[in-house]
Motif scaffolding. Sequence first.
Motif, PDB file in Angstrom:
ATOM      1  N   LEU A 174       0.943  -1.055   0.008  1.00 39.43           N
ATOM      2  CA  LEU A 174      -0.118   0.025   0.060  1.00 39.43           C
ATOM      3  C   LEU A 174       0.799   1.365  -0.063  1.00 39.43           C
ATOM      4  CD1 LEU A 174      -2.632  -0.866   2.793  1.00 39.43           C
ATOM      5  CD2 LEU A 174      -2.825  -1.112   0.134  1.00 39.43           C
ATOM      6  N   THR A 175       0.176   2.349  -0.610  1.00 44.10           N
ATOM      7  CA  THR A 175       1.090   3.536  -0.298  1.00 44.10           C
ATOM      8  C   THR A 175       0.936   4.002   1.059  1.00 44.10           C
ATOM      9  OG1 THR A 175      -0.909   4.769  -0.969  1.00 44.10           O
ATOM     10  CG2 THR A 175       0.523   3.890  -2.993  1.00 44.10           C
ATOM     11  N   ALA A 176       1.802   5.096   1.201  1.00 44.99           N
ATOM     12  CA  ALA A 176       1.628   5.558   2.665  1.00 44.99           C
ATOM     13  C   ALA A 176       0.313   6.239   3.095  1.00 44.99           C
ATOM     14  CB  ALA A 176       2.666   6.669   2.823  1.00 44.99           C
ATOM     15  N   ARG A 177      -0.174   6.985   1.977  1.00 48.66           N
ATOM     16  CA  ARG A 177      -1.686   7.517   2.352  1.00 48.66           C
ATOM     17  C   ARG A 177      -2.556   6.412   2.536  1.00 48.66           C
ATOM     18  NH1 ARG A 177      -4.156  12.239   1.584  1.00 48.66           N
ATOM     19  NH2 ARG A 177      -2.247  12.832   3.075  1.00 48.66           N
ATOM     20  N   GLU A 178      -2.677   5.277   1.302  1.00 47.51           N
ATOM     21  CA  GLU A 178      -3.706   4.205   1.562  1.00 47.51           C
ATOM     22  C   GLU A 178      -3.600   3.512   2.907  1.00 47.51           C
ATOM     23  OE1 GLU A 178      -3.969   2.943  -3.123  1.00 47.51           O
ATOM     24  OE2 GLU A 178      -2.255   1.883  -1.864  1.00 47.51           O
ATOM     25  N   GLU A 179      -2.350   3.410   3.457  1.00 44.40           N
ATOM     26  CA  GLU A 179      -1.981   2.852   4.687  1.00 44.40           C
ATOM     27  C   GLU A 179      -2.735   3.507   5.939  1.00 44.40           C
ATOM     28  OE1 GLU A 179       1.703   1.604   7.576  1.00 44.40           O
ATOM     29  OE2 GLU A 179       1.959   1.702   5.494  1.00 44.40           O
ATOM     30  N   GLU A 180      -2.589   4.921   5.538  1.00 49.91           N
ATOM     31  CA  GLU A 180      -3.014   5.794   6.897  1.00 49.91           C
ATOM     32  C   GLU A 180      -4.549   5.761   6.688  1.00 49.91           C
ATOM     33  OE1 GLU A 180      -2.114  10.309   8.419  1.00 49.91           O
ATOM     34  OE2 GLU A 180      -1.770   9.907   6.478  1.00 49.91           O
ATOM     35  N   ILE A 181      -5.200   5.804   5.493  1.00 51.59           N
ATOM     36  CA  ILE A 181      -6.568   5.574   5.314  1.00 51.59           C
ATOM     37  C   ILE A 181      -6.941   4.159   5.973  1.00 51.59           C
ATOM     38  CG2 ILE A 181      -8.336   5.379   3.773  1.00 51.59           C
ATOM     39  CD1 ILE A 181      -7.037   7.308   2.033  1.00 51.59           C
ATOM     40  N   MET A 182      -6.643   3.177   5.825  1.00 54.03           N
ATOM     41  CA  MET A 182      -6.895   1.857   6.253  1.00 54.03           C
ATOM     42  C   MET A 182      -6.744   1.825   7.784  1.00 54.03           C
ATOM     43  SD  MET A 182      -7.826   0.211   3.779  1.00 54.03           S
ATOM     44  CE  MET A 182      -8.181  -1.281   4.620  1.00 54.03           C
ATOM     45  N   ARG A 183      -5.807   2.520   8.197  1.00 53.13           N
ATOM     46  CA  ARG A 183      -5.674   2.686   9.747  1.00 53.13           C
ATOM     47  C   ARG A 183      -6.734   3.426  10.454  1.00 53.13           C
ATOM     48  NH1 ARG A 183      -1.016   1.032  12.484  1.00 53.13           N
ATOM     49  NH2 ARG A 183       0.794   0.461  11.002  1.00 53.13           N
ATOM     50  N   TRP A 184      -7.039   4.175   9.899  1.00 54.11           N
ATOM     51  CA  TRP A 184      -8.405   5.174  10.195  1.00 54.11           C
ATOM     52  C   TRP A 184      -9.687   4.441  10.072  1.00 54.11           C
ATOM     53  CZ3 TRP A 184      -7.745   8.965  13.514  1.00 54.11           C
ATOM     54  CH2 TRP A 184      -6.804   9.729  13.231  1.00 54.11           C
ATOM     55  N   VAL A 185      -9.514   3.512   9.068  1.00 49.27           N
ATOM     56  CA  VAL A 185     -10.941   2.652   8.909  1.00 49.27           C
ATOM     57  C   VAL A 185     -10.972   1.731  10.080  1.00 49.27           C
ATOM     58  CG1 VAL A 185     -11.706   0.981   7.200  1.00 49.27           C
ATOM     59  CG2 VAL A 185     -11.033   3.111   6.369  1.00 49.27           C
ATOM     60  N   ALA A 186      -9.796   0.982  10.195  1.00 48.43           N
ATOM     61  CA  ALA A 186      -9.582   0.346  11.374  1.00 48.43           C
ATOM     62  C   ALA A 186     -10.144   0.868  12.812  1.00 48.43           C
ATOM     63  CB  ALA A 186      -8.125  -0.274  11.548  1.00 48.43           C
ATOM     64  N   GLY A 188     -12.392   2.830  12.906  1.00 44.14           N
ATOM     65  CA  GLY A 188     -13.774   2.940  13.002  1.00 44.14           C
ATOM     66  C   GLY A 188     -14.346   4.341  12.629  1.00 44.14           C
ATOM     67  N   LYS A 189     -13.363   5.192  11.886  1.00 37.81           N
ATOM     68  CA  LYS A 189     -13.978   6.328  11.164  1.00 37.81           C
ATOM     69  C   LYS A 189     -14.602   6.123   9.822  1.00 37.81           C
ATOM     70  CE  LYS A 189     -11.572   8.718  14.431  1.00 37.81           C
ATOM     71  NZ  LYS A 189     -12.159   9.471  15.519  1.00 37.81           N
ATOM     72  N   THR A 190     -15.419   7.149   9.804  1.00 38.57           N
ATOM     73  CA  THR A 190     -16.324   7.276   8.486  1.00 38.57           C
ATOM     74  C   THR A 190     -15.493   7.609   7.350  1.00 38.57           C
ATOM     75  OG1 THR A 190     -17.213   9.159   8.850  1.00 38.57           O
ATOM     76  CG2 THR A 190     -18.446   7.184   9.654  1.00 38.57           C
ATOM     77  N   ASN A 191     -15.798   7.584   6.103  1.00 31.92           N
ATOM     78  CA  ASN A 191     -15.099   8.130   4.943  1.00 31.92           C
ATOM     79  C   ASN A 191     -15.141   9.506   5.213  1.00 31.92           C
ATOM     80  OD1 ASN A 191     -14.633   5.703   3.717  1.00 31.92           O
ATOM     81  ND2 ASN A 191     -16.325   5.844   2.516  1.00 31.92           N
ATOM     82  N   TRP A 192     -16.237  10.173   5.430  1.00 28.71           N
ATOM     83  CA  TRP A 192     -16.239  11.717   5.730  1.00 28.71           C
ATOM     84  C   TRP A 192     -15.568  12.257   6.893  1.00 28.71           C
ATOM     85  CZ3 TRP A 192     -17.633  14.925   9.926  1.00 28.71           C
ATOM     86  CH2 TRP A 192     -18.122  16.341   9.441  1.00 28.71           C
ATOM     87  N   GLU A 193     -15.233  11.382   8.052  1.00 28.57           N
ATOM     88  CA  GLU A 193     -14.591  11.842   8.974  1.00 28.57           C
ATOM     89  C   GLU A 193     -13.173  11.711   8.608  1.00 28.57           C
ATOM     90  OE1 GLU A 193     -16.731  10.612  13.092  1.00 28.57           O
ATOM     91  OE2 GLU A 193     -15.912   8.946  11.717  1.00 28.57           O
ATOM     92  N   ILE A 194     -12.611  10.782   8.003  1.00 31.95           N
ATOM     93  CA  ILE A 194     -11.336  10.658   7.486  1.00 31.95           C
ATOM     94  C   ILE A 194     -10.917  11.685   6.343  1.00 31.95           C
ATOM     95  CG2 ILE A 194      -9.808   9.019   6.127  1.00 31.95           C
ATOM     96  CD1 ILE A 194     -11.361   6.632   6.912  1.00 31.95           C
ATOM     97  N   SER A 195     -11.938  11.982   5.699  1.00 30.54           N
ATOM     98  CA  SER A 195     -11.544  13.256   4.612  1.00 30.54           C
ATOM     99  C   SER A 195     -11.381  14.401   5.378  1.00 30.54           C
ATOM    100  CB  SER A 195     -12.647  13.144   3.628  1.00 30.54           C
ATOM    101  OG  SER A 195     -13.853  13.803   4.228  1.00 30.54           O
TER     102      SER A 195
END
Length: 206
Positions: A174-186, A188-195
Amino acid sequence: EFQHMGEIMERVRRIQDRAQLPDLTAAVASLVPHRFSANGSFHIQKKALEIGHSTYGDEHTHLYATQGYVTDPAIQLLQKTHIGTVSSEDCLDMPIPREVINLKLDAGIKECLTVGERGVLGLCTYYAFSNFDQRLMNRLRTMMQILAPHFHLAYLRATTRAHEDQPPTDTPALTAREEEIMRWVAEGKTNWEISIILHVSLNTIK
């Protein structure tokens, strides 16, 4: 000041291993100077504390890790509530044993703020700061409300990163950004919160 905090967030994204853990709490010193700081993790179910880095001195750090943490308001709030980010300032009426107060005084610890960040499966991280200008307490508390989720991911990344000498796998990297997004998903953050957290569009997150 918000630009400065953005720079801190960018710096902590580059933390990759345990040797860089001092950079977490040191990053805050540019906004709120302090004499002592520490970071670590706390597992709620196991009631296990691990010190990642501390400038409080070996004796005080050992006493906190073996005895003092059970009276820490932030640790208690992590155990008793479901709030994501907590601090010792959130529960000022929580009694602190006299022996703990004496230990702090003996170690030269005056003002103190501890912050806990809740993670998945009961694994939380905490951050402590002491001996700063008391007038900056609210500023430090507000800053950590914003920075703690970023520090949490950096701490987990630094302490759970796979060793480079492990055999490679066929799993796509994964790219660094993809990894960071996946960690936020883990977390429990929503897509909107992560954005909002990452300052990118909702479509980018999707």
